[in-house]
Design an enzyme around this catalytic site. Structure first.
Site, PDB file in Angstrom:
ATOM      1  N   GLU A 141       6.399   2.263 -10.354  1.00  0.00           N
ATOM      2  CA  GLU A 141       6.314   2.148 -11.807  1.00  0.00           C
ATOM      3  C   GLU A 141       7.625   2.572 -12.450  1.00  0.00           C
ATOM      4  O   GLU A 141       8.203   3.599 -12.099  1.00  0.00           O
ATOM      5  CB  GLU A 141       5.167   3.022 -12.326  1.00  0.00           C
ATOM      6  CG  GLU A 141       4.796   2.763 -13.767  1.00  0.00           C
ATOM      7  CD  GLU A 141       3.515   3.492 -14.155  1.00  0.00           C
ATOM      8  OE1 GLU A 141       2.741   2.917 -14.938  1.00  0.00           O
ATOM      9  OE2 GLU A 141       3.294   4.625 -13.685  1.00  0.00           O
ATOM     10  N   LYS A 158      -1.454  -9.162  -9.307  1.00  0.00           N
ATOM     11  CA  LYS A 158      -0.642  -8.648 -10.414  1.00  0.00           C
ATOM     12  C   LYS A 158      -0.606  -7.132 -10.529  1.00  0.00           C
ATOM     13  O   LYS A 158       0.228  -6.588 -11.252  1.00  0.00           O
ATOM     14  CB  LYS A 158      -1.158  -9.214 -11.737  1.00  0.00           C
ATOM     15  CG  LYS A 158      -2.560  -8.741 -12.091  1.00  0.00           C
ATOM     16  CD  LYS A 158      -2.989  -9.233 -13.462  1.00  0.00           C
ATOM     17  CE  LYS A 158      -4.339  -8.648 -13.854  1.00  0.00           C
ATOM     18  NZ  LYS A 158      -4.747  -9.047 -15.202  1.00  0.00           N
ATOM     19  N   ILE A 179      -5.174 -14.726 -17.797  1.00  0.00           N
ATOM     20  CA  ILE A 179      -4.269 -15.735 -18.351  1.00  0.00           C
ATOM     21  C   ILE A 179      -4.767 -17.139 -18.028  1.00  0.00           C
ATOM     22  O   ILE A 179      -4.803 -18.025 -18.885  1.00  0.00           O
ATOM     23  CB  ILE A 179      -2.845 -15.551 -17.797  1.00  0.00           C
ATOM     24  CG1 ILE A 179      -2.284 -14.190 -18.215  1.00  0.00           C
ATOM     25  CG2 ILE A 179      -1.932 -16.668 -18.288  1.00  0.00           C
ATOM     26  CD1 ILE A 179      -2.062 -14.034 -19.690  1.00  0.00           C
ATOM     27  N   LYS A 193       8.178  -7.797 -15.073  1.00  0.00           N
ATOM     28  CA  LYS A 193       8.392  -6.947 -13.894  1.00  0.00           C
ATOM     29  C   LYS A 193       9.252  -7.636 -12.841  1.00  0.00           C
ATOM     30  O   LYS A 193       9.684  -7.004 -11.867  1.00  0.00           O
ATOM     31  CB  LYS A 193       7.047  -6.531 -13.296  1.00  0.00           C
ATOM     32  CG  LYS A 193       6.246  -5.606 -14.212  1.00  0.00           C
ATOM     33  CD  LYS A 193       4.879  -5.292 -13.641  1.00  0.00           C
ATOM     34  CE  LYS A 193       4.118  -4.332 -14.558  1.00  0.00           C
ATOM     35  NZ  LYS A 193       3.847  -4.911 -15.894  1.00  0.00           N
ATOM     36  N   GLY A 248      -8.785 -16.224 -13.963  1.00  0.00           N
ATOM     37  CA  GLY A 248      -8.202 -14.937 -14.335  1.00  0.00           C
ATOM     38  C   GLY A 248      -8.007 -14.809 -15.835  1.00  0.00           C
ATOM     39  O   GLY A 248      -8.383 -15.696 -16.613  1.00  0.00           O
ATOM     40  N   LYS A 282       7.271 -11.731  -7.687  1.00  0.00           N
ATOM     41  CA  LYS A 282       7.354 -12.689  -8.784  1.00  0.00           C
ATOM     42  C   LYS A 282       8.789 -13.162  -9.005  1.00  0.00           C
ATOM     43  O   LYS A 282       9.010 -14.304  -9.404  1.00  0.00           O
ATOM     44  CB  LYS A 282       6.795 -12.069 -10.066  1.00  0.00           C
ATOM     45  CG  LYS A 282       5.317 -11.728 -10.005  1.00  0.00           C
ATOM     46  CD  LYS A 282       4.426 -12.938  -9.767  1.00  0.00           C
ATOM     47  CE  LYS A 282       4.269 -13.790 -11.008  1.00  0.00           C
ATOM     48  NZ  LYS A 282       3.314 -14.905 -10.782  1.00  0.00           N
TER      49      LYS A 282
END
Length: 681
Positions: free
Chosen positions: A583, A408, A334, A450, A332, A462
């Protein structure tokens, strides 16, 4: 010598003779080439000018054409010496191998220096003539001759520069409506680089840039002229300068700006919707060359966040150097950067663990160009399979594990909440448990802003992963930690690549809300800080990276449009669409109740977390697992926000409803109302 021994000439070597003739012909041809033609022409012209200067000086001194009688029979030698002296010195000072069109200060000094030294040598000749031949060569005659020779020989050399200057003035004042009209350019930075750039633009009209003024924040330079252009003021005077000069382009000619300095300058200039270019950094060794003065577009990364922190090598070494390192989600955005830097900083062996086939292929193709394939291993698998993790960990026995495998994308996880829990929560649980079994020394979870007051399932998942790290660290010898940071620039599916695609397609650029803002950091810097955090991991801490100031996404869209050569809401429209499900208007890096302490790295902070009831948390996890396996999406959403506080979720729902209403109202505005609102924004 007998008749039989008559002399006979050697046979002619026609091939050798031909070669000699060709060589001579080529040498003559070289001398007559454009390069040498110019040198020979200038040399002969200088001789003529020096003769003329000598006769003019003598005529002015003695009011006659004949030589003075007291020169006796030395008249001709004296004349030859006086003419030859400056010619020889000009050659010695390399004044015949100069493109005078581009001559600068050094060439000018050499030219003047040749005549100064000529005067000194001729004065020595005067002393020798007086002592040896009783001839009086007047010093005034020598001085007058040198001055006249200097002026005459300077005319052909510097006439083009003078012509270029007046041509520049004409270009600067005459209105030209043709399509080839050069861009009226204001240079920010009146130093050496700015002056060199001004000279290059002025003498190379074909490049299409017409320098018209300088801006510099040094008040001592204000009102002074560089290459015929005025230093009109500093950034505080920019409104008046733009109004007076009406530029088409700004060029930032300061090559050692920090990110914060560049950001401040750009913010002042970008208000005028005029394109901005910049020069690349110039090292002392490189110097100012033609290639170093190449204009570049400003990268959006340079305008976001704060100046990057220096790396503390001792922390990186503790984390990865000479260690076996495993990265989950290694294909990915990261994860792949973690792999690159782990190899760069000298890990003993790298295990790249991911289920994404294309991503694994790409990272393998990239790494094999730089490293021997024995330095790393590719393992296809998912963190949701405990057996696959166990097999991999037992085989390679990593000392440090960076867990970056996660779903994500907020909108996708709102659609598939059970998948978010299976992967982000129970996948993390699998990795932690299997790492503990094989004796991994360090475990670092890649988390997100987040996870703080989560308003969506992805953020909540997360946060649950962070809670796993906190609760499992209490009874484990493994050093564990989680790292939170905000958006990274250029990651797949992130806002910047999306905006760039919309700009390339001609717009519109879609922003969910005018007031939405986010933290940003480049992927390489985020990963460098994560690697250093690995050395700080101990007992389940949650580390927070210093992300700088958050950025309004609307401003980000405007800057991206400008950096691509367009004017926001004129060439490319920006459309407000309303917040998406889950959001938030803004993200946070810590909870209100969390206290933050400094660490030994100025860019990394550690939060003081509230205690978690391990027994209750494990019970909640067991229930979450049953609901997720049953694919009960409504039930999973309800249970997740029973474990994680629901207030932010409820607030986000209200914000979204308000945002959608505002977007619908804006869509009904007239063009004039849009223009007025954009001007205010």
């Amino acid at each position: 010598m007998s008749e039989q021994q008559k002399y006979t000439p050697e046979p002619t070597d026609k091939a050798g003779d031909t070669k000699r003739k060709t060589r001579i012909k080529n040498n003559i041809g070289n001398l007559l080439s454009p390069r040498y033609r110019g040198v020979i022409f200038t040399f002969l012209l200088d001789i003529g000018f020096c003769f003329a200067a000598f006769w003019a000086a003598r005529a002015a001194m003695f009011k006659e054409v004949d030589f003075p009688h007291n020169y006796l029979n030395l008249e001709i030698p004296i004349m030859i010496i006086m003419v030859a002296m400056p010619i020889c010195l000009l050659a010695l000072f390399n004044c015949y191998n100069v493109v005078w069109r581009f001559a600068g200060r050094i060439e000018f000094i050499k030219f003047i220096g040749a005549y100064v030294v000529s005067f000194l040598f001729l004065f020595i000749v005067k002393l020798i003539l007086a002592a040896s031949f009783n001839v009086d060569l007047w010093g005034t005659l020598i001085l007058l001759y040198i001055v006249l020779a200097l002026v005459m020989t300077a005319i052909p050399r510097f006439s083009y520069m003078v012509y270029g200057y007046f041509k520049h003035i004409r270009r600067n004042t005459v209105d030209d409506d043709s399509q080839n009209k050069p861009l009226r350019t204001i240079i920010y930075g009146a130093g050496n680089v700015g002056a060199a750039l001004n000279g290059r633009f002025s003498s190379n009209a074909a490049e299409g840039y017409l320098p018209i003024a300088f801006i510099d924040d040094d008040p001592d330079k204000h009102g002074k002229s560089i290459g015929g252009n005025l230093v009109a003021g500093g950034l505080n005077d920019i409104d008046e300068i733009v109004k007076r000069y009406d530029p088409d382009l700004f060029v930032i000619a300061i090559t050692d700006l920090t990110k914060s300095q560049l950001k401040a300058i750009y913010e002042r200039i970008s208000r005028f919707d005029i394109p901005v270019k910049i020069l690349p950094p110039i090292s002392d060794a490189q110097g100012i060359t033609h290639s170093s003065l190449t204009l570049h577009d400003i990268k959006i990364e340079s305008l976001l966040g704060r100046d990057e922190f220096r790396i503390k090598q001792e922390l990186v070494d503790m984390s990865v150097k000479d260690k076996v390192v495993m990265v989950t989600g290694g294909a990915g955005s990261i994860g792949s950067e973690l792999c690159r830097q782990a190899l760069l900083f000298g890990c003993k062996h790298l295990i790249i663990f991911d289920q994404h086939e294309n991503g694994m292929f790409n990272i393998d193709q990239e790494l094999r160009k730089k490293y021997d394939t024995s330095r790393y291993s590719l393992v296809m698998g998912t963190v949701r399979e405990a057996d696959k993790l166990a097999t991999t960990l037992k085989k390679y026995k990593p000392e440090t594990v960076f867990h970056a495998a996660a779903y994500k994308h907020v909108p996708m996880m709102e659609i598939a909440p059970t998948e978010a829990i299976k992967n982000n929560v129970f996948g993390t649980k699998n990795v932690i448990e299997q790492c503990q079994k094989v004796g991994v020394k360090r475990f670092v979870l890649i988390s997100t802003d987040k996870a703080v007051n989560p308003a969506n399932v992805m953020g909540a998942s997360k946060r649950l992963a962070e809670m796993l790290v906190q609760t499992r660290a209490a009874d484990s010898d493994m050093q564990m930690a989680a790292v939170r940071f905000g958006n990274v620039l250029g990651s797949s599916g992130s806002v910047i690549p999306t905006f760039l695609k919309q700009i390339r397609d001609g717009g519109p650029v879609t922003v969910t809300d005018r007031n939405i803002k986010r933290y940003f950091m480049t992927i390489p810097e985020a990963v460098r800080l994560v690697l250093q955090t690995g050395a700080l991991a101990s007992s389940g801490e949650v580390f927070v990276l210093d992300m700088g100031e958050p950025v309004y996404i609307y401003d980000l869209a405007c800057n991206l449009i400008r950096l691509n050569g367009y004017v926001p809401n004129k060439d490319i429209n920006i459309v407000i669409s309303g917040l998406r499900p889950g959001e938030k208007l803004f993200e946070e890096l810590r909870y209100d109740k969390e206290q933050v302490d400094k660490t030994m790295h100025e860019g990394i902070f550690v939060t003081k977390l509230e205690n978690i009831n391990r027994k209750k948390f494990d019970s909640d996890l067991a229930e979450l697992k049953k609901i997720a396996e049953a694919e009960d999406e409504t039930g999973i959403e309800k249970k997740v926000f029973d474990v994680v506080p629901r207030e932010a979720r409820d607030q986000a729902i209200k914000e979204r409803e308000s945002s959608i209403r505002a977007a619908e109202a804006e869509a009904k505005m007239t063009d004039g109302e849009h223009a007025e609102k954009n001007a205010v924004a």
